[in-house]
Design a protein around this motif. Structure first.
Motif, PDB file in Angstrom:
ATOM      1  N   LEU A 117       0.835  -1.194   0.000  1.00 18.02           N
ATOM      2  CA  LEU A 117       0.000   0.000   0.000  1.00 18.02           C
ATOM      3  C   LEU A 117       0.875   1.252   0.000  1.00 18.02           C
ATOM      4  N   ILE A 118       1.948   1.234   0.782  1.00 19.50           N
ATOM      5  CA  ILE A 118       2.881   2.370   0.799  1.00 19.50           C
ATOM      6  C   ILE A 118       3.504   2.535  -0.593  1.00 19.50           C
ATOM      7  N   GLY A 119       3.893   1.406  -1.182  1.00 20.00           N
ATOM      8  CA  GLY A 119       4.518   1.456  -2.510  1.00 20.00           C
ATOM      9  C   GLY A 119       3.578   2.006  -3.573  1.00 20.00           C
ATOM     10  N   VAL A 120       2.324   1.584  -3.535  1.00 17.74           N
ATOM     11  CA  VAL A 120       1.365   2.037  -4.552  1.00 17.74           C
ATOM     12  C   VAL A 120       1.020   3.513  -4.311  1.00 17.74           C
ATOM     13  N   TRP A 121       0.923   3.888  -3.040  1.00 14.15           N
ATOM     14  CA  TRP A 121       0.685   5.302  -2.714  1.00 14.15           C
ATOM     15  C   TRP A 121       1.803   6.164  -3.312  1.00 14.15           C
ATOM     16  N   TRP A 122       3.051   5.694  -3.141  1.00 16.83           N
ATOM     17  CA  TRP A 122       4.207   6.417  -3.694  1.00 16.83           C
ATOM     18  C   TRP A 122       4.129   6.489  -5.220  1.00 16.83           C
ATOM     19  N   LEU A 123       3.799   5.369  -5.852  1.00 14.58           N
ATOM     20  CA  LEU A 123       3.698   5.355  -7.318  1.00 14.58           C
ATOM     21  C   LEU A 123       2.673   6.378  -7.806  1.00 14.58           C
ATOM     22  N   ILE A 124       1.557   6.493  -7.066  1.00 11.14           N
ATOM     23  CA  ILE A 124       0.514   7.427  -7.486  1.00 11.14           C
ATOM     24  C   ILE A 124       0.966   8.874  -7.248  1.00 11.14           C
ATOM     25  N   ARG A 125       1.628   9.085  -6.104  1.00  8.43           N
ATOM     26  CA  ARG A 125       2.163  10.423  -5.816  1.00  8.43           C
ATOM     27  C   ARG A 125       3.123  10.879  -6.909  1.00  8.43           C
ATOM     28  N   ARG A 126       3.918   9.963  -7.424  1.00  5.07           N
ATOM     29  CA  ARG A 126       4.939  10.293  -8.412  1.00  5.07           C
ATOM     30  C   ARG A 126       4.466  10.098  -9.841  1.00  5.07           C
ATOM     31  N   ARG A 127       3.184   9.992 -10.000  1.00  3.30           N
ATOM     32  CA  ARG A 127       2.630   9.816 -11.337  1.00  3.30           C
ATOM     33  C   ARG A 127       2.933  11.044 -12.189  1.00  3.30           C
ATOM     34  N   ASN A 128       3.289  10.830 -13.426  1.00  2.82           N
ATOM     35  CA  ASN A 128       3.558  11.925 -14.345  1.00  2.82           C
ATOM     36  C   ASN A 128       3.175  11.443 -15.730  1.00  2.82           C
ATOM     37  N   LEU A 129       2.000  11.849 -16.160  1.00  6.09           N
ATOM     38  CA  LEU A 129       1.416  11.251 -17.359  1.00  6.09           C
ATOM     39  C   LEU A 129       1.372  12.270 -18.488  1.00  6.09           C
ATOM     40  N   PRO A 130       2.290  12.194 -19.427  1.00  4.37           N
ATOM     41  CA  PRO A 130       2.245  13.157 -20.531  1.00  4.37           C
ATOM     42  C   PRO A 130       1.106  12.842 -21.491  1.00  4.37           C
ATOM     43  N   ARG A 131       0.564  13.875 -22.129  1.00  2.29           N
ATOM     44  CA  ARG A 131      -0.390  13.635 -23.238  1.00  2.29           C
ATOM     45  C   ARG A 131       0.424  13.685 -24.510  1.00  2.29           C
ATOM     46  N   VAL A 132       0.621  12.540 -25.117  1.00  2.00           N
ATOM     47  CA  VAL A 132       1.524  12.439 -26.264  1.00  2.00           C
ATOM     48  C   VAL A 132       0.726  12.541 -27.561  1.00  2.00           C
ATOM     49  N   LEU A 133       1.105  13.476 -28.402  1.00  2.00           N
ATOM     50  CA  LEU A 133       0.458  13.622 -29.709  1.00  2.00           C
ATOM     51  C   LEU A 133       1.548  13.609 -30.768  1.00  2.00           C
ATOM     52  N   GLU A 134       1.284  12.997 -31.877  1.00  2.00           N
ATOM     53  CA  GLU A 134       2.259  13.062 -32.961  1.00  2.00           C
ATOM     54  C   GLU A 134       1.871  14.183 -33.913  1.00  2.00           C
ATOM     55  N   VAL A 135       2.836  15.046 -34.216  1.00  2.00           N
ATOM     56  CA  VAL A 135       2.579  16.146 -35.146  1.00  2.00           C
ATOM     57  C   VAL A 135       2.718  15.601 -36.562  1.00  2.00           C
ATOM     58  N   LYS A 136       1.662  15.809 -37.346  1.00  2.00           N
ATOM     59  CA  LYS A 136       1.643  15.250 -38.706  1.00  2.00           C
ATOM     60  C   LYS A 136       2.639  15.986 -39.614  1.00  2.00           C
ATOM     61  N   ARG A 137       3.211  15.256 -40.508  1.00  2.00           N
ATOM     62  CA  ARG A 137       4.107  15.807 -41.533  1.00  2.00           C
ATOM     63  C   ARG A 137       3.298  16.747 -42.443  1.00  2.00           C
ATOM     64  N   ASN A 138       3.869  17.861 -42.862  1.00  2.00           N
ATOM     65  CA  ASN A 138       3.183  18.742 -43.822  1.00  2.00           C
ATOM     66  C   ASN A 138       3.053  18.016 -45.150  1.00  2.00           C
ATOM     67  N   ALA A 139       1.838  17.981 -45.691  1.00  2.00           N
ATOM     68  CA  ALA A 139       1.640  17.245 -46.936  1.00  2.00           C
ATOM     69  C   ALA A 139       1.750  18.203 -48.106  1.00  2.00           C
ATOM     70  N   ASP A 140       2.944  18.722 -48.386  1.00  2.00           N
ATOM     71  CA  ASP A 140       3.054  19.659 -49.530  1.00  2.00           C
ATOM     72  C   ASP A 140       3.901  19.072 -50.638  1.00  2.00           C
TER      73      ASP A 140
END
Ligand SMILES: Nc1nc2c(ncn2[C@@H]2O[C@H](COP(=O)(O)OP(=O)(O)O)[C@@H](O)[C@H]2O)c(=O)[nH]1
Ligand SMILES: [Mg+2]
Length: 247
Positions: free
Chosen positions: A224-247
């Motif tokens: 429980l202590i370990g999972v509490w720590w994991l949640i405290r240290r959570r860092n969740l990026p929102r990852v998006l891929e930038v599309k290549r310019n179609a020119d």
């Protein structure tokens, strides 16, 4: 299901010394999943009784049944992980090998998971009308209350073996011995929602429980202590891929 086809669902059953419980449970799982492409992966975690022989005999007549074996017992979490790693379907269901979890609930779990996709990463069975002894129920109630207060994972009961989840989500979780008791909090930590299905528990069919109170209490506090720590240290990026310019 023919062996060449990839199953849509893999049912993972961790077992240690569950002789006498194997054949009836396999029959119930197969009946519950009739009409779907499924496989059943038993993880025999260093059993010293007739579990392996019972599985080998059943595998002759049931092509969808597989057995993974740990040479030496490594515990239930490791067994679940080995089974999910070996699973061939994108969706996995777990349940206990002693018959306490009724496979008749598996379709309800799968339907909820499909209905919540892709937002929902896990469907957890929550026991109603538990068949355990009064003392065991009390232990479980206290453990669930403490976990819920510390982790705020919105889950009434994490001790139920019946769960359905995406295989890729499970395999991305940080692994530790005891992980199977913290799946809702850990899946939520990855940014997914959790769904719930009420399930009716049954008594163990044969054999004895693998756990005593002390086994679960001390490691439970540490975990429980370990999972509490994991949640405290959570860092969740929102990852998006930038599309290549179609020119
Ligand atoms: N693989 C593995 N499975 C275990 C171990 N201990 C318990 N299990 C399985 O986990 C499930 C729940 O364990 P059980 O002994 O019924 O616990 P209880 O229902 O809380 O009394 C059963 O399917 C057991 O066979 C273990 O050390 N390794
Ligand atoms: Mg049990």
């Amino acid at each position: 299901m023919s062996d060449a086809n990839t199953p849509a669902v893999s049912v993972v059953v961790p077992v240690r010394n569950e002789a006498g419980n194997v054949a009836p449970l396999v029959a119930e799982i197969a009946a519950a999943l009739a009409g779907r492409a499924f496989e059943i992966v038993y993880v025999n975690d260093g059993s010293s009784d007739g579990t392996e022989a019972e599985l080998v005999a059943l595998m002759r007549e049931r092509p969808y049944l597989r057995q993974i074996r740990h040479q030496v017992s490594c515990g239930q979490s490791s067994a679940v992980r080995s089974g999910v790693a070996a699973a061939r379907a994108p969706v996995c269901v777990t349940l206990d090998g002693d018959g306490q979890n009724d496979p008749a609930f598996i379709p309800a779990l799968l339907n909820e998971l499909a209905a919540g996709a892709p937002r929902v990463g896990l469907i957890a069975g929550q026991r109603v009308g538990r068949q355990a002894t009064g003392f065991k129920k009390l232990q479980s109630r206290i453990a669930n209350a403490v976990r819920g207060a510390v982790l705020r994972d919105g889950t009434r009961d994490t001790g139920c073996g019946l769960k359905a989840f995406r295989r890729d989500v499970f395999l991305a979780l940080p692994f530790f011995d005891g992980l199977h008791r913290f799946l809702p909090a850990l899946v939520r930590r990855e940014g997914y929602d959790i769904g719930y299905v009420d399930v009716v528990d049954r008594p163990r069919r044969a054999g004895m429980s693998n756990y005593g109170m002390w086994d679960r209490l001390w490691v439970g506090i540490l975990d429980l202590i370990g999972v509490w720590w994991l949640i405290r240290r959570r860092n969740l990026p929102r990852v998006l891929e930038v599309k290549r310019n179609a020119d």
